[in-house]
Design an enzyme around this catalytic site. Structure first.
Site, PDB file in Angstrom:
ATOM      1  N   CYS A  38       0.870  -1.166   0.000  1.00  0.00           N
ATOM      2  CA  CYS A  38       0.000   0.000   0.000  1.00  0.00           C
ATOM      3  C   CYS A  38       0.914   1.225   0.000  1.00  0.00           C
ATOM      4  O   CYS A  38       2.122   1.093   0.143  1.00  0.00           O
ATOM      5  CB  CYS A  38      -0.839   0.048   1.267  1.00  0.00           C
ATOM      6  N   ARG A  90       1.334   1.874  -5.879  1.00  0.00           N
ATOM      7  CA  ARG A  90       1.538   0.880  -4.826  1.00  0.00           C
ATOM      8  C   ARG A  90       0.245   0.141  -4.466  1.00  0.00           C
ATOM      9  O   ARG A  90       0.253  -0.788  -3.662  1.00  0.00           O
ATOM     10  CB  ARG A  90       2.078   1.560  -3.567  1.00  0.00           C
ATOM     11  N   TRP A 107      -3.780  -1.775  -1.380  1.00  0.00           N
ATOM     12  CA  TRP A 107      -3.774  -2.982  -2.226  1.00  0.00           C
ATOM     13  C   TRP A 107      -4.091  -4.113  -1.265  1.00  0.00           C
ATOM     14  O   TRP A 107      -3.292  -4.466  -0.404  1.00  0.00           O
ATOM     15  CB  TRP A 107      -2.403  -3.163  -2.868  1.00  0.00           C
ATOM     16  N   ASN A 144       1.225  -0.133   5.915  1.00  0.00           N
ATOM     17  CA  ASN A 144       1.630  -0.851   4.708  1.00  0.00           C
ATOM     18  C   ASN A 144       2.409  -2.065   5.168  1.00  0.00           C
ATOM     19  O   ASN A 144       3.326  -1.933   5.972  1.00  0.00           O
ATOM     20  CB  ASN A 144       2.516   0.063   3.839  1.00  0.00           C
ATOM     21  N   GLY A 145       2.040  -3.249   4.669  1.00  0.00           N
ATOM     22  CA  GLY A 145       2.752  -4.463   5.071  1.00  0.00           C
ATOM     23  C   GLY A 145       1.779  -5.525   5.533  1.00  0.00           C
ATOM     24  O   GLY A 145       0.578  -5.457   5.244  1.00  0.00           O
ATOM     25  N   GLU A 189      10.324 -12.297 -21.142  1.00  0.00           N
ATOM     26  CA  GLU A 189       9.966 -10.918 -20.821  1.00  0.00           C
ATOM     27  C   GLU A 189       8.878 -10.396 -21.777  1.00  0.00           C
ATOM     28  O   GLU A 189       7.948  -9.704 -21.361  1.00  0.00           O
ATOM     29  CB  GLU A 189      11.219 -10.031 -20.861  1.00  0.00           C
ATOM     30  N   LYS A 203       5.284  -8.948 -20.550  1.00  0.00           N
ATOM     31  CA  LYS A 203       4.851  -7.584 -20.903  1.00  0.00           C
ATOM     32  C   LYS A 203       3.475  -7.640 -21.551  1.00  0.00           C
ATOM     33  O   LYS A 203       2.615  -6.828 -21.272  1.00  0.00           O
ATOM     34  CB  LYS A 203       5.838  -6.923 -21.886  1.00  0.00           C
ATOM     35  N   GLU A 242       0.586  -9.003 -18.840  1.00  0.00           N
ATOM     36  CA  GLU A 242       0.258  -8.239 -17.642  1.00  0.00           C
ATOM     37  C   GLU A 242      -0.513  -6.951 -17.950  1.00  0.00           C
ATOM     38  O   GLU A 242      -1.263  -6.477 -17.112  1.00  0.00           O
ATOM     39  CB  GLU A 242       1.500  -7.944 -16.787  1.00  0.00           C
ATOM     40  N   HIS A 272       6.848 -30.844 -27.398  1.00  0.00           N
ATOM     41  CA  HIS A 272       6.669 -31.839 -26.331  1.00  0.00           C
ATOM     42  C   HIS A 272       5.340 -31.654 -25.613  1.00  0.00           C
ATOM     43  O   HIS A 272       5.178 -32.125 -24.484  1.00  0.00           O
ATOM     44  CB  HIS A 272       7.849 -31.773 -25.358  1.00  0.00           C
ATOM     45  N   LYS A 276       2.964  -2.051  -8.207  1.00  0.00           N
ATOM     46  CA  LYS A 276       4.335  -1.838  -8.663  1.00  0.00           C
ATOM     47  C   LYS A 276       5.334  -2.546  -7.780  1.00  0.00           C
ATOM     48  O   LYS A 276       6.295  -3.136  -8.249  1.00  0.00           O
ATOM     49  CB  LYS A 276       4.616  -0.329  -8.678  1.00  0.00           C
TER      50      LYS A 276
END
Ligand code: M6R
Length: 622
Positions: A2, A27, A76, A112-113, A495, A499, A502, A518, A617
């Site tokens: 957060c 965040r 968040w 936050n946490g 990558e 990209k 997401e 396979h 982020k």
């Protein structure tokens, strides 16, 4: 994870808090809230679900809340769904549940946490008559502070340190006490928090850009410290309640760097900042044509004694590790393994004093990467962090730090930080190869010369972006995409796929091209998009063959290759050419069209490019 903010001074707090929160929305952005108090009056709390503008509307851009001291939060969700009742601030006393209004409460706080033992603490507090309104761990922390504050009749600092001893987990807390108007108390363990103090005003925030507009004078509150913040002043205390001196740091980077600068989205701006990010990072470690890692403290003797390298990271930073593995093994001849931080921390990977563990992280706060760093240190490894955010926890705790100079990255999807990490790991590979006499001085000079040309080559790729924009408009409704490549091209594909998925929400996967047959190739049907990365000469024909296998099952092919491989046009439906460089460094160039493809696809689908759903982020929870 957060974002938290605080302000105390002579101006109205709420507009400043909202402005600061707007720079922390990366965040978390599922709900937000403010608590503001006017002198000795009760704190007024306002919360809103959804993005920050809902809270701004609800408070008339902050004008509806009077008072010069306040705290704010953008959330968040970790414990409890994104709702008004779970939004912060939380209070120690009774609250109506609507989350708004003046609160008859001794303690009001934002967090936050994650408090890991919150269930056990909640039971204790329930036995003592506390009533809980939310599902959050934060409400438990706020009420525990209140409990010690009243039980022992001690001041806020001691009540907070007692709480810190009881709670397990990570936190950055900002608290206001009814008996202490104009003051904010803060504490931190493993979650970021900075304090700015200047000219009769003081600010708190999870990150520097949130307060840069107001002050450049910043304290980095240490782990397990408490801060007492009053207008223009901050005092710091250790867990014993003893005052400690903390240095004031002047932030020298530009606030403009954290703004959009004319681009439609932060992501596009950051894609265009890559030449600068790569150049700045290179210039900080390559001086007069030679690698200078003295800033890291990693000595030549230490490099000579490395027996194995373990690269540990998450997400895109892990993809940098995957690319670095090929380059380091090939150039320096050191065995390299690459581990996901969330896995590494719970495994018993053999590690000795001869192991160099490299943690790669943009934020320097990713919980799994931080935990992995601590595990590596406990097991006796030397640790090197490649980190972008100066003063972040990983940077402070690693034995050695190599900073990337990408500047603040706001878009959730990383671009310039990834590129800066790649270049840093390339320089490290050359340096290690040279020190361990696996490479001549001439070869090192040649490779460093190639790296110096990368920024200009990235700029050339960016000039061609309209072609990718056009292609993205054609494929915006694609259902599945496979990114394939061999060797280093596989690392680039990883990558490219991340990209894409997401920010566009299109299902995509990256595969080592030879592995498709396979099992995965059964998913290829009419018009499945296959994006092949073909930058490695020795593997080129093999990857083309794998692409043709897909084409014969209906796949639509896009190939990314170097200038000159024009025959690819005979095999694939759409070709993207990139400039040539030494093959070890192709990831730095090939990733750029892949970033642009992801970006334009997201734009074409009308999505929130910079803040994709369900993501944040900086992932400071496990
Ligand atoms: O801050 P970090 O580099 O430690 O973050 C690691 C990942 O969370 C990050 O790279 C993530 O995968 C990005 N969203 C990718 O764009």
């Amino acid at each position: 994870m957060c974002g938290i903010v605080g302000y105390t001074g002579r101006r109205q707090a709420a507009p400043i808090l909202l402005d600061s929160l707007s720079r922390l929305e990366y965040r978390g952005y599922d709900s937000a809230g403010l608590a503001v108090r006017n002198g000795a009056a009760l704190a007024e709390v306002v919360k809103a679900t959804g993005k920050l503008y809902h809270l701004a509307d609800k408070t008339d851009q902050g004008r509806a809340l009077a008072g010069c001291c306040g705290i704010g939060h953008t959330r968040w969700a970790t414990h409890g769904d994104p709702s008004i009742v779970n939004a912060h601030p939380h209070v120690s006393g009774n609250c109506s549940g609507s989350g708004s209004g003046a609160v008859e409460s001794d303690v009001v706080g934002v967090h936050n946490g994650i408090i890991e033992n919150y269930t056990e603490l909640k039971e204790k507090l329930l036995r003592h008559g506390y009533v809980f309104y939310s599902d959050t761990d934060t409400e438990v922390a706020v009420k525990l502070v209140d409990y010690y504050y009243k039980k022992y009749k001690i001041g806020p600092v001691d009540a907070i340190t007692r709480t810190m001893v009881r709670i397990r987990g990570s936190y950055a807390l900002a608290l206001m006490f009814k008996d202490y108007p104009d003051e904010i108390f803060a504490a931190r363990k493993d979650s970021p928090l900075i304090i700015g103090a200047e000219d009769g005003e003081a600010y708190l925030a999870s990150d520097v850009p949130a307060i840069l507009k107001y002050t450049r004078q910043v304290y980095y509150i240490d782990n397990l410290q408490v801060a007492r913040v009053s207008p223009g002043k901050a005092l710091f205390y250790d867990l014993n309640g003893d005052e400690v001196e903390m240095p004031l740091t002047e932030i020298t980077w530009d606030a403009e760097a954290a703004e959009k600068g004319g681009f439609e989205h932060f992501m596009l701006k950051e894609i265009h900042e890559q030449p600068g990010a790569v150049r700045d990072t290179l210039n900080s470690i390559v001086k007069d044509g030679w690698v200078d890692l003295s800033q890291t403290g990693l000595t030549e003797d230490a490099i000579r004694s490395i027996e194995q390298i373990v690269i540990v990271a998450c997400g895109s930073a892990w993809h940098v590790g995957m690319a670095a593995q090929y380059v380091m093994e090939d150039l320096a001849g050191i065995p390299v393994r690459v581990e996901l931080a969330s896995e590494f921390r719970y495994r018993s990977i053999p590690i000795s004093g001869g192991t160099l563990v490299i943690i790669i992280s943009q934020s320097g706060e990713t919980a799994d990467s931080l935990a992995a760093l601590r595990v590596a240190k406990e097991r006796g490894a030397q640790t090197l962090a490649i980190v972008n955010v100066i003063g972040s926890t990983i940077a402070r705790e690693a034995d050695h730090v190599l900073y990337t100079l990408a500047g603040p990255e706001i878009a959730v999807a990383t671009t310039k930080a990834y590129s800066a990490q790649l270049i840093a790991s390339d320089v490290l590979a050359i340096h290690m190869a040279r020190i361990r006499e696996k490479m001549t001085a001439e070869e090192a000079e040649r490779l460093l010369g190639e790296l110096a040309l990368i920024p200009e080559k990235i700029s050339r790729i960016l000039e061609e972006k309209e072609r990718l924009q056009w292609f993205s408009s054609k494929m915006a409704n694609t259902r599945d995409i496979f990114f394939i490549g061999r060797g280093l091209d596989y690392a680039i594909s990883l990558e490219g796929s991340l990209k894409m998925k997401e920010i566009s929400y299109i299902h995509s996967e990256a595969y080592a091209a030879g592995e498709l047959k396979h099992g995965t190739i059964s998913l290829v049907e009419n018009n499945t998009l296959i994006i092949g990365v073909l930058t490695q000469k020795a593997l080129y024909e093999k990857t083309v063959s794998n692409m043709m296998e897909c084409k014969s099952r209906g796949g639509y092919l896009l190939g990314i290759t170097t200038n000159g491989n024009f025959d690819l046009e005979d095999s694939v439906n759409f070709t993207v050419y990139i400039p040539k460089t030494d093959e070890h460094f192709m990831a730095s160039l090939a990733v750029v069209p892949l970033q642009l493809l992801g970006y334009y696809t997201s734009v074409n689908r009308g999505l929130d490019v910079d803040k994709p759903r369900n993501l944040a982020k900086s992932v400071t929870v496990e």
